[in-house]
Write a protein that holds these residues in place. Sequence first.
Motif, PDB file in Angstrom:
ATOM      1  N   PRO A  80      68.672 -45.038 -31.820  1.00 60.40           N
ATOM      2  CA  PRO A  80      67.417 -45.242 -32.552  1.00 60.40           C
ATOM      3  C   PRO A  80      67.139 -46.725 -32.779  1.00 60.40           C
ATOM      4  O   PRO A  80      68.045 -47.492 -33.067  1.00 60.40           O
ATOM      5  CB  PRO A  80      67.648 -44.523 -33.876  1.00 60.40           C
ATOM      6  CG  PRO A  80      69.119 -44.336 -33.974  1.00 60.40           C
ATOM      7  CD  PRO A  80      69.663 -44.337 -32.592  1.00 60.40           C
ATOM      8  N   ARG A  81      65.872 -47.089 -32.602  1.00 58.22           N
ATOM      9  CA  ARG A  81      65.490 -48.484 -32.805  1.00 58.22           C
ATOM     10  C   ARG A  81      65.144 -48.713 -34.268  1.00 58.22           C
ATOM     11  O   ARG A  81      64.504 -47.881 -34.887  1.00 58.22           O
ATOM     12  CB  ARG A  81      64.288 -48.816 -31.927  1.00 58.22           C
ATOM     13  CG  ARG A  81      64.684 -48.863 -30.467  1.00 58.22           C
ATOM     14  CD  ARG A  81      63.475 -49.050 -29.585  1.00 58.22           C
ATOM     15  NE  ARG A  81      63.590 -47.966 -28.602  1.00 58.22           N
ATOM     16  CZ  ARG A  81      62.585 -47.436 -27.976  1.00 58.22           C
ATOM     17  NH1 ARG A  81      61.377 -47.850 -28.196  1.00 58.22           N
ATOM     18  NH2 ARG A  81      62.773 -46.478 -27.114  1.00 58.22           N
ATOM     19  N   SER A  82      65.569 -49.814 -34.782  1.00 54.96           N
ATOM     20  CA  SER A  82      65.339 -50.229 -36.169  1.00 54.96           C
ATOM     21  C   SER A  82      65.615 -49.100 -37.159  1.00 54.96           C
ATOM     22  O   SER A  82      64.845 -48.858 -38.079  1.00 54.96           O
ATOM     23  CB  SER A  82      63.919 -50.767 -36.352  1.00 54.96           C
ATOM     24  OG  SER A  82      62.958 -49.736 -36.228  1.00 54.96           O
ATOM     25  N   PHE A  83      66.700 -48.387 -36.929  1.00 60.18           N
ATOM     26  CA  PHE A  83      67.117 -47.344 -37.860  1.00 60.18           C
ATOM     27  C   PHE A  83      67.755 -48.020 -39.068  1.00 60.18           C
ATOM     28  O   PHE A  83      68.615 -48.880 -38.919  1.00 60.18           O
ATOM     29  CB  PHE A  83      68.113 -46.403 -37.172  1.00 60.18           C
ATOM     30  CG  PHE A  83      68.443 -45.204 -38.002  1.00 60.18           C
ATOM     31  CD1 PHE A  83      67.565 -44.140 -38.086  1.00 60.18           C
ATOM     32  CD2 PHE A  83      69.637 -45.136 -38.706  1.00 60.18           C
ATOM     33  CE1 PHE A  83      67.866 -43.031 -38.846  1.00 60.18           C
ATOM     34  CE2 PHE A  83      69.948 -44.031 -39.468  1.00 60.18           C
ATOM     35  CZ  PHE A  83      69.060 -42.969 -39.542  1.00 60.18           C
ATOM     36  N   PRO A  84      67.351 -47.669 -40.269  1.00 51.95           N
ATOM     37  CA  PRO A  84      67.848 -48.386 -41.452  1.00 51.95           C
ATOM     38  C   PRO A  84      69.268 -47.983 -41.853  1.00 51.95           C
ATOM     39  O   PRO A  84      69.480 -47.303 -42.851  1.00 51.95           O
ATOM     40  CB  PRO A  84      66.836 -48.006 -42.534  1.00 51.95           C
ATOM     41  CG  PRO A  84      66.321 -46.682 -42.117  1.00 51.95           C
ATOM     42  CD  PRO A  84      66.335 -46.687 -40.618  1.00 51.95           C
ATOM     43  N   PRO A  93      69.774 -48.975 -47.573  1.00 52.50           N
ATOM     44  CA  PRO A  93      69.007 -50.008 -46.861  1.00 52.50           C
ATOM     45  C   PRO A  93      67.842 -50.520 -47.713  1.00 52.50           C
ATOM     46  O   PRO A  93      67.344 -49.830 -48.598  1.00 52.50           O
ATOM     47  CB  PRO A  93      68.494 -49.253 -45.635  1.00 52.50           C
ATOM     48  CG  PRO A  93      68.385 -47.843 -46.096  1.00 52.50           C
ATOM     49  CD  PRO A  93      69.521 -47.639 -47.050  1.00 52.50           C
ATOM     50  N   LYS A  94      67.402 -51.719 -47.406  1.00 51.03           N
ATOM     51  CA  LYS A  94      66.268 -52.310 -48.137  1.00 51.03           C
ATOM     52  C   LYS A  94      65.004 -51.485 -47.902  1.00 51.03           C
ATOM     53  O   LYS A  94      64.112 -51.441 -48.741  1.00 51.03           O
ATOM     54  CB  LYS A  94      66.069 -53.771 -47.744  1.00 51.03           C
ATOM     55  CG  LYS A  94      65.689 -54.017 -46.303  1.00 51.03           C
ATOM     56  CD  LYS A  94      65.494 -55.503 -46.044  1.00 51.03           C
ATOM     57  CE  LYS A  94      65.251 -55.833 -44.614  1.00 51.03           C
ATOM     58  NZ  LYS A  94      64.266 -55.125 -43.882  1.00 51.03           N
ATOM     59  N   GLU A  95      64.939 -50.761 -46.782  1.00 54.52           N
ATOM     60  CA  GLU A  95      63.773 -49.927 -46.485  1.00 54.52           C
ATOM     61  C   GLU A  95      63.594 -48.818 -47.530  1.00 54.52           C
ATOM     62  O   GLU A  95      62.471 -48.373 -47.787  1.00 54.52           O
ATOM     63  CB  GLU A  95      63.899 -49.300 -45.086  1.00 54.52           C
ATOM     64  CG  GLU A  95      63.712 -50.289 -43.954  1.00 54.52           C
ATOM     65  CD  GLU A  95      64.993 -51.037 -43.582  1.00 54.52           C
ATOM     66  OE1 GLU A  95      64.953 -51.793 -42.599  1.00 54.52           O
ATOM     67  OE2 GLU A  95      66.021 -50.866 -44.265  1.00 54.52           O
ATOM     68  N   ALA A  96      64.697 -48.373 -48.132  1.00 55.65           N
ATOM     69  CA  ALA A  96      64.588 -47.356 -49.179  1.00 55.65           C
ATOM     70  C   ALA A  96      63.870 -47.931 -50.401  1.00 55.65           C
ATOM     71  O   ALA A  96      63.031 -47.261 -51.018  1.00 55.65           O
ATOM     72  CB  ALA A  96      65.972 -46.836 -49.564  1.00 55.65           C
ATOM     73  N   ASP A  97      64.191 -49.178 -50.742  1.00 55.57           N
ATOM     74  CA  ASP A  97      63.508 -49.847 -51.857  1.00 55.57           C
ATOM     75  C   ASP A  97      62.030 -50.040 -51.537  1.00 55.57           C
ATOM     76  O   ASP A  97      61.158 -49.785 -52.376  1.00 55.57           O
ATOM     77  CB  ASP A  97      64.155 -51.206 -52.150  1.00 55.57           C
ATOM     78  CG  ASP A  97      65.575 -51.066 -52.664  1.00 55.57           C
ATOM     79  OD1 ASP A  97      65.853 -50.069 -53.368  1.00 55.57           O
ATOM     80  OD2 ASP A  97      66.404 -51.953 -52.360  1.00 55.57           O
ATOM     81  N   GLU A  98      61.756 -50.474 -50.304  1.00 53.25           N
ATOM     82  CA  GLU A  98      60.375 -50.716 -49.898  1.00 53.25           C
ATOM     83  C   GLU A  98      59.547 -49.436 -49.912  1.00 53.25           C
ATOM     84  O   GLU A  98      58.367 -49.452 -50.269  1.00 53.25           O
ATOM     85  CB  GLU A  98      60.342 -51.355 -48.510  1.00 53.25           C
ATOM     86  CG  GLU A  98      60.935 -52.754 -48.476  1.00 53.25           C
ATOM     87  CD  GLU A  98      61.195 -53.261 -47.059  1.00 53.25           C
ATOM     88  OE1 GLU A  98      60.920 -52.521 -46.081  1.00 53.25           O
ATOM     89  OE2 GLU A  98      61.684 -54.403 -46.936  1.00 53.25           O
ATOM     90  N   ASP A 103      54.669 -47.093 -53.806  1.00 50.03           N
ATOM     91  CA  ASP A 103      54.041 -46.255 -54.836  1.00 50.03           C
ATOM     92  C   ASP A 103      54.254 -46.798 -56.234  1.00 50.03           C
ATOM     93  O   ASP A 103      54.055 -46.085 -57.224  1.00 50.03           O
ATOM     94  CB  ASP A 103      54.604 -44.831 -54.767  1.00 50.03           C
ATOM     95  CG  ASP A 103      54.192 -44.101 -53.501  1.00 50.03           C
ATOM     96  OD1 ASP A 103      53.085 -44.367 -52.997  1.00 50.03           O
ATOM     97  OD2 ASP A 103      54.975 -43.257 -53.027  1.00 50.03           O
ATOM     98  N   GLY A 104      54.718 -48.050 -56.343  1.00 43.28           N
ATOM     99  CA  GLY A 104      54.941 -48.650 -57.653  1.00 43.28           C
ATOM    100  C   GLY A 104      56.170 -48.106 -58.361  1.00 43.28           C
ATOM    101  O   GLY A 104      56.257 -48.135 -59.582  1.00 43.28           O
ATOM    102  N   ARG A 105      57.102 -47.601 -57.611  1.00 41.91           N
ATOM    103  CA  ARG A 105      58.326 -47.044 -58.191  1.00 41.91           C
ATOM    104  C   ARG A 105      59.526 -47.888 -57.785  1.00 41.91           C
ATOM    105  O   ARG A 105      59.432 -48.736 -56.914  1.00 41.91           O
ATOM    106  CB  ARG A 105      58.526 -45.601 -57.737  1.00 41.91           C
ATOM    107  CG  ARG A 105      57.383 -44.691 -58.132  1.00 41.91           C
ATOM    108  CD  ARG A 105      57.528 -43.329 -57.476  1.00 41.91           C
ATOM    109  NE  ARG A 105      56.348 -42.530 -57.671  1.00 41.91           N
ATOM    110  CZ  ARG A 105      56.234 -41.597 -58.593  1.00 41.91           C
ATOM    111  NH1 ARG A 105      57.232 -41.349 -59.403  1.00 41.91           N
ATOM    112  NH2 ARG A 105      55.121 -40.901 -58.700  1.00 41.91           N
TER     113      ARG A 105
END
Length: 112
Positions: A80-84, A93-98, A103-105
């Motif tokens: 997979p490409r760019s899999f977090p 991963p930072k993607e989870a924070d993003e 949604d402002g959470r």
Amino acid sequence: KGGDKDKPRAPGVAGGARVTKLVALDRPNALLVVGSQGGYERLLHDCMIGDQTLFQRADMVEAGWSVVNPVLDLWKALPPRSFPNYASGTWGPKEADELLERDGRHWRNFEK
């Protein structure tokens, strides 16, 4: 003389064993304890008596793998490409924070 102590008992908690009934199978010296059986007991018993109804035939197993193997091969060939991914023991991963920040959470991080 004898009583319940001479009768077969099912394994269980000490002092809580229950008296069981023995049933002769189709072989002269084979006995089966009747009662609740788990999956392995049933499977082993069926193997011993030659009952194949719970087993898949070899051609059916091969047919199943003929569907799954191409998918496994594709996953192996095209990672997979760019899999977090993230290291074990971290907050992820930072993607989870993003994802939540959109949604402002935010995650509750008690270590920060």
